[in-house]
Scaffold this motif. Structure first.
Motif, short mmCIF file in Angstrom:
data_model
loop_
_atom_site.label_atom_id
_atom_site.label_comp_id
_atom_site.label_asym_id
_atom_site.label_seq_id
_atom_site.Cartn_x
_atom_site.Cartn_y
_atom_site.Cartn_z
N UNK A 8 62.22 -1.69 -17.86
CA UNK A 8 62.41 -0.40 -16.97
C UNK A 8 63.70 -0.31 -16.49
N UNK A 9 64.46 -1.36 -15.93
CA UNK A 9 65.72 -0.96 -15.31
C UNK A 9 66.77 -0.73 -16.43
N UNK A 10 66.70 -1.08 -17.77
CA UNK A 10 67.63 -0.71 -18.54
C UNK A 10 67.30 0.80 -19.01
N UNK A 11 66.12 1.08 -18.95
CA UNK A 11 65.78 2.68 -19.28
C UNK A 11 66.35 3.42 -18.09
N UNK A 12 66.04 2.96 -16.78
CA UNK A 12 66.59 3.78 -15.82
C UNK A 12 68.04 3.97 -15.78
N UNK A 13 68.68 2.99 -16.25
CA UNK A 13 70.24 3.11 -16.25
C UNK A 13 70.47 3.98 -17.29
N UNK A 14 70.02 4.00 -18.52
CA UNK A 14 70.24 5.20 -19.33
C UNK A 14 70.09 6.64 -18.89
N UNK A 15 68.70 6.67 -18.36
CA UNK A 15 68.40 8.03 -17.91
C UNK A 15 69.33 8.54 -16.70
N UNK A 16 69.83 7.90 -15.87
CA UNK A 16 70.45 8.37 -14.59
C UNK A 16 71.88 8.54 -15.11
N UNK A 17 72.36 8.00 -16.04
CA UNK A 17 73.68 8.49 -16.82
C UNK A 17 73.73 9.88 -17.18
N UNK A 18 72.42 10.43 -17.71
CA UNK A 18 72.70 11.77 -18.15
C UNK A 18 72.32 12.84 -17.02
N UNK A 19 72.06 12.45 -16.06
CA UNK A 19 71.89 13.27 -14.84
C UNK A 19 73.12 14.02 -14.10
N UNK A 20 72.86 15.21 -13.67
CA UNK A 20 74.15 15.61 -12.96
C UNK A 20 73.86 16.62 -11.61
N UNK A 21 72.41 16.51 -11.49
CA UNK A 21 72.05 17.44 -9.97
C UNK A 21 71.46 16.50 -9.05
N UNK A 22 71.79 16.47 -7.77
CA UNK A 22 71.14 15.55 -6.93
C UNK A 22 69.55 15.49 -6.90
N UNK A 23 69.18 16.67 -7.11
CA UNK A 23 67.64 16.68 -6.92
C UNK A 23 67.09 15.90 -8.42
N UNK A 24 67.63 16.07 -9.33
CA UNK A 24 67.10 15.45 -10.47
C UNK A 24 67.31 13.76 -10.30
#
Ligand code: DAH
Length: 353
Positions: A8-24
């Motif tokens: 879960x943690x690894x998945x989280x790390x990969x997902x947060x990388x792709x975001x650029x909006x604070x709400x997301x």
């Protein structure tokens, strides 16, 4: 379960990388740490675990929660910084003095006529091998009077109405005053050099006197001094004439009269034909057609001695040019009080760059 948490943690790390909006970022966070979030779901199954497993999983879960919180905080501040930088680059303000600004605003400053004349006169003297010296406005009575052959009881002290300070005396027991003339720098200059030498010293001087069209309490003088061997009155007259011709860029009519100043012997008053009224008579020349511009003379032996110079071996001349009077003559100004009026209608007539 540990594996699930790590996944879960690894998945989280990969997902947060792709975001650029604070709400997301915030919604990603709650999809992991919120009540129904992935991490929380995993922890729900803790109830089925053995006590040993719990001991291991509990701290690991906490660790991962904290890591997620950290990554979220970091991401949020990165996004904020990127937004600020973008704003700054879009709204750039050019604070340099561009040509466009110059063209729009012609109302910028210039030099005061005193500065213009002083710079010009300094250049003339520099080209004749003179140094340019400076000295303090607050002086002791030694430099202003005694060293210039004007002892305490000398009537010449009354010639110059002095602003005295009420403070403590100097370490040598001297009273302090605002210098009444730039002649103070004669002595300071002599003390710090060996003959032969020649220097000028322009500066502000102060006199406690009534003001009128040709007198101010605060005005400018330019002292000059040349010391060497076998200097004569004809050297003095030659230099004075040369200087005036350079300053006015034409032959101006001058006259030499005997003048009394305790620090020179013989002393002279060098007058020039009034350039404001061409000698007809006006408020500047007090209707006489001539203006006292350059008092001068051969340096008195007592003054040389006060400056540490042997009068048996050396002699010299000195002069005190009235700089404000010169400014008035050059520009045809009929009242000395205009010079420090601060009136822009007056000052802006002399813009030169
Ligand atoms: N210090 C004199 C004054 O302010 C002017 C002066 C006269 C200066 C004669 C000199 C000099 O150097 O030789 O009235």
């Amino acid at each position: 379960m540990i594996d699930k948490l790590n996944e879960a943690y690894e998945k989280f790390q990969a997902e947060i990388e792709t975001l650029s909006a604070q709400a997301d970022v915030l919604s990603l966070k709650s999809s992991y740490l919120g009540k129904k979030g992935a991490v929380s779901e995993i922890l729900k199954s803790l109830k089925d675990a053995t006590p040993e497993e719990r001991k291991e999983i509990g701290p690991k879960a906490n660790e991962i929660k904290q890591e997620i919180e950290k990554l979220v905080a970091k991401k949020l501040s990165d996004i904020e910084l990127a937004q600020i930088n973008e704003k700054l680059s879009k709204n750039k303000i050019d604070i340099t003095f561009t040509d466009a600004v110059k063209a729009k605003n012609n109302n910028h400053g210039g030099f005061h006529p005193r500065t213009l004349v002083q710079q010009e006169v300094e250049d003339i003297f520099l080209s004749m091998g003179f140094e340019v010296l400076d000295g303090p406005h607050i002086e002791t009575e030694f430099y202003n009077f005694e060293a210039l052959n004007i002892p305490g009881d000398h009537p010449a002290r009354d010639m110059q109405d002095t602003f005295w300070f009420k403070d403590e005396k100097s370490p040598e027991g001297n009273k302090h005053l605002l210098r009444t003339h730039t002649s103070t720098i004669q002595v300071r200059g002599m003390q710090s050099r060996k003959p032969p030498f020649r220097f000028i010293a322009p500066g502000t001087v102060f006199r406690c006197e009534r003001t009128d069209a040709s007198h101010e309490m605060v005005f400018q003088q330019l002292e000059g001094m040349m010391v060497g061997k076998d200097i004569s009155v004809s050297n003095l007259i030659y230099f004075m004439k040369e200087i005036l011709t350079e300053i006015f860029k034409k032959d101006v009519e001058v006259r030499l009269r005997p003048g009394y100043f305790p620090f020179v012997e013989p002393g002279f008053e060098l007058d020039i034909k009034c350039q404001v009224c061409s000698g007809k008579g006006c408020s500047v020349c007090k209707q006489v057609g001539w203006v006292e511009l350059l008092p001068c003379g051969m340096v008195h032996p007592n003054v040389l001695r006060a400056g540490g110079i042997d009068p048996e071996e050396y002699n010299g001349f000195a002069f005190g040019l009235g700089l404000d009077r010169l400014v008035m003559m050059k520009y045809g100004i009929d009242d000395i009080r205009h010079l420090q009026s601060g009136d822009l209608r007056f000052n802006s007539q002399f813009k030169e760059y």
